[in-house]
Design a protein around this motif. Sequence first.
Motif, mmCIF file in Angstrom:
data_model
loop_
_atom_site.group_PDB
_atom_site.id
_atom_site.type_symbol
_atom_site.label_atom_id
_atom_site.label_comp_id
_atom_site.label_asym_id
_atom_site.label_seq_id
_atom_site.Cartn_x
_atom_site.Cartn_y
_atom_site.Cartn_z
ATOM 1 N N ILE A 157 0.875 -1.147 0.019
ATOM 2 C CA ILE A 157 -0.005 -0.031 0.175
ATOM 3 C C ILE A 157 0.767 1.088 -0.073
ATOM 4 O O ILE A 157 0.610 2.207 -0.826
ATOM 5 N N PHE A 158 1.817 1.185 0.775
ATOM 6 C CA PHE A 158 3.014 2.461 0.726
ATOM 7 C C PHE A 158 3.435 2.509 -0.621
ATOM 8 O O PHE A 158 3.446 3.829 -1.168
ATOM 9 N N VAL A 159 3.825 1.515 -1.194
ATOM 10 C CA VAL A 159 4.780 1.756 -2.418
ATOM 11 C C VAL A 159 3.707 2.173 -3.518
ATOM 12 O O VAL A 159 3.923 2.919 -4.416
ATOM 13 N N LEU A 160 2.565 1.395 -3.507
ATOM 14 C CA LEU A 160 1.529 1.834 -4.365
ATOM 15 C C LEU A 160 1.026 3.446 -4.538
ATOM 16 O O LEU A 160 0.905 3.992 -5.531
ATOM 17 N N LEU A 172 8.234 11.483 1.663
ATOM 18 C CA LEU A 172 8.132 11.213 3.008
ATOM 19 C C LEU A 172 7.594 9.844 3.387
ATOM 20 O O LEU A 172 7.613 9.417 4.486
ATOM 21 N N LEU A 173 6.940 9.339 2.391
ATOM 22 C CA LEU A 173 6.166 8.189 2.794
ATOM 23 C C LEU A 173 6.982 6.975 2.947
ATOM 24 O O LEU A 173 6.824 6.109 3.585
ATOM 25 N N ALA A 228 9.792 2.962 6.102
ATOM 26 C CA ALA A 228 10.951 2.422 6.792
ATOM 27 C C ALA A 228 10.864 2.054 8.331
ATOM 28 O O ALA A 228 11.150 0.923 8.867
ATOM 29 N N ALA A 229 9.966 2.994 8.780
ATOM 30 C CA ALA A 229 9.725 2.922 10.515
ATOM 31 C C ALA A 229 8.937 1.613 10.736
ATOM 32 O O ALA A 229 8.932 0.623 11.390
ATOM 33 N N PHE A 230 7.801 1.427 9.745
ATOM 34 C CA PHE A 230 6.982 0.242 9.699
ATOM 35 C C PHE A 230 7.791 -1.181 9.470
ATOM 36 O O PHE A 230 7.523 -2.079 10.330
ATOM 37 N N LEU A 231 8.594 -1.137 8.572
ATOM 38 C CA LEU A 231 9.559 -2.208 8.308
ATOM 39 C C LEU A 231 10.645 -2.519 9.601
ATOM 40 O O LEU A 231 10.428 -3.733 9.880
ATOM 41 N N LEU A 232 11.089 -1.505 9.998
ATOM 42 C CA LEU A 232 12.105 -1.854 11.169
ATOM 43 C C LEU A 232 11.339 -2.313 12.167
ATOM 44 O O LEU A 232 12.019 -3.120 12.946
ATOM 45 N N GLY A 252 14.708 7.986 0.351
ATOM 46 C CA GLY A 252 13.300 8.803 0.632
ATOM 47 C C GLY A 252 13.834 10.425 1.175
ATOM 48 O O GLY A 252 13.280 11.504 0.477
ATOM 49 N N THR A 253 14.865 10.240 2.011
ATOM 50 C CA THR A 253 15.348 11.687 2.602
ATOM 51 C C THR A 253 15.935 12.430 1.395
ATOM 52 O O THR A 253 15.843 13.656 1.013
ATOM 53 N N PHE A 254 16.797 11.691 0.469
ATOM 54 C CA PHE A 254 17.380 12.636 -0.634
ATOM 55 C C PHE A 254 16.372 13.071 -1.597
ATOM 56 O O PHE A 254 16.369 14.033 -2.016
#
Length: 551
Positions: free
Chosen positions: A379-382, A403-404, A409-413, A451-453
């Motif tokens: 869902i995030f990637v879509l 920013l998504l 990343a927080a979800f996966l970590l 994501g940050t870059f």
Amino acid sequence: MALLVDIFGYLSVILHGLVIVAQSMTLGGLLFLVFLLHPLSSRLVQGDALEQRIVRLTRWSAWGLVLAELATTALQVSVLMSTVDLPFSNVMQASFAVAASVKILCALAIAFCLGQRTMARSIPRTLLLLVGLIELAAATATTHAYARLDDNTLLMLVEGLHQFGAAIWIGAIPCFVVVLRHLQDADGLRLVGSRFSRMSMIGVACVLLSGITMWIFYVGDAQGFYGTAYGVMVGAKVAMFIGLLGLGLGNFLVTERLRKGGDASVTRMRRFAEVEIGIGFTIFFAAASLTSVPPAVDLTTDRVTLHEIAVRNAPAWPRLSSPDHDTLAISQLQTQLDQDAARDHQVTQSATTPGSGILPPRNAEDIAWSEYNHHWAGIFVLLIGFLALLSRAGMRWARHWPLLFLLMAAFLLLRSDPEVWPLGQEGWWVAWRDVEVAQHRFFVLLIILFGTFEWSVRTGRLKSERAALVFPLLVAVGGAMLLTHSHQISNVKDQMLIELTHTPLALAGVAAGWSRWLELRLPGRGGRIAGYVWPACFMLIGVILLWYREA
């Protein structure tokens, strides 16, 4: 040393990939110098300067080969000495160590002897080519062909032809890009383009002929192709090979127009060649991953059938609710161990030991936990791909889509490895011993970085053109690394069915990264088209993740 043994499998694939890259660039640079640049040097305005640049590039590649081969050999020797308790002198007599020593000596000879004076004389040039040939022969002694009991000689020759083709085609492209960057006159571009096009066709023919032969001897039949890890990885290589052919065809048409005196975009040829380098190096890492699995013809049992693939991939609604952490197999086992220890007044044992090599238990709730993670990641990637398309269409607010990545990343970590911190019993640092955990954390770091870059670039916080290239490079690297990713699951078929999902994810990631690269680097209509391709690739990745199932 115990930690080294734990991560040996994954680390050896990465190092072997680096060896193949350095070897191809070394041999490719040597062939480019001997058969293309040196013969044309007197006819090019900047001939001597270009030759110096390519000599330096090839020398650096040779040094890279020395370092990568030393690291690979040191890893293999260390692990072998610690696991079978053999002395160093005995281990160095093994075939892989002898082959590695020969490769290192050949690379050193090229690094020290290659120069414009050497290139100016025919005998030293011929001797350097002979050194390259010896290096290539030693490299074939570390392939599957060396260990085959039947048709050993034929397969060794075929492996050598395969690596030669890769070197003359992909390994020489960095030299071609360097020359294109500094060559200004039209006649020079026409000469170099035409000759490199012919060299590339020879390389493609070698790769194609040897690839078909290896398919016959290593894959064997259709089920070996779709039903084994080896076959699936070969499929990934074939898909990327077709992509390379498409890019090569584009460059061939440009060189033909130049040869006939017409107008053609040299910039497009350079950009396509850059992407060819990226995809070609990804193929090298896929080839390194192939060496870690047995050929399909040797896996006569536990193959996946078409019916099992169809059943696993049948349409199903995504899992959007997670099972409770306490219902996972390791949590239940830990609870039982805690109760036993309390009853017997003993110290509690840990249910798992990261990096122990013992596969953790799994139950239906573990599968549900993993599917939930993949589906929400989808869902995030879509959403990321969709917002990127809206941003491309001119909706300014949508430019904050990177920013998504941070949320994902927080979800996966948090959820990728429920047995380790912060949800599980195992601490943050000790979990690095587990290869799967380490790979998950590596991907989380990649996601945070790109994501940050990308957000900094899109909002104007980073204005450097080079900073903009970080996102496509890391996406492409992430796709390449996904080809080396593995899961610790005891059931061979389940593991294979998971790999079947990860391989298209990796290919879509590679395509997304290099499409974004072209959007940034290629002016005109080609860049605009690429600007729509990579968000579509992200949406495809999202759909594949939403489709992901483990049972």
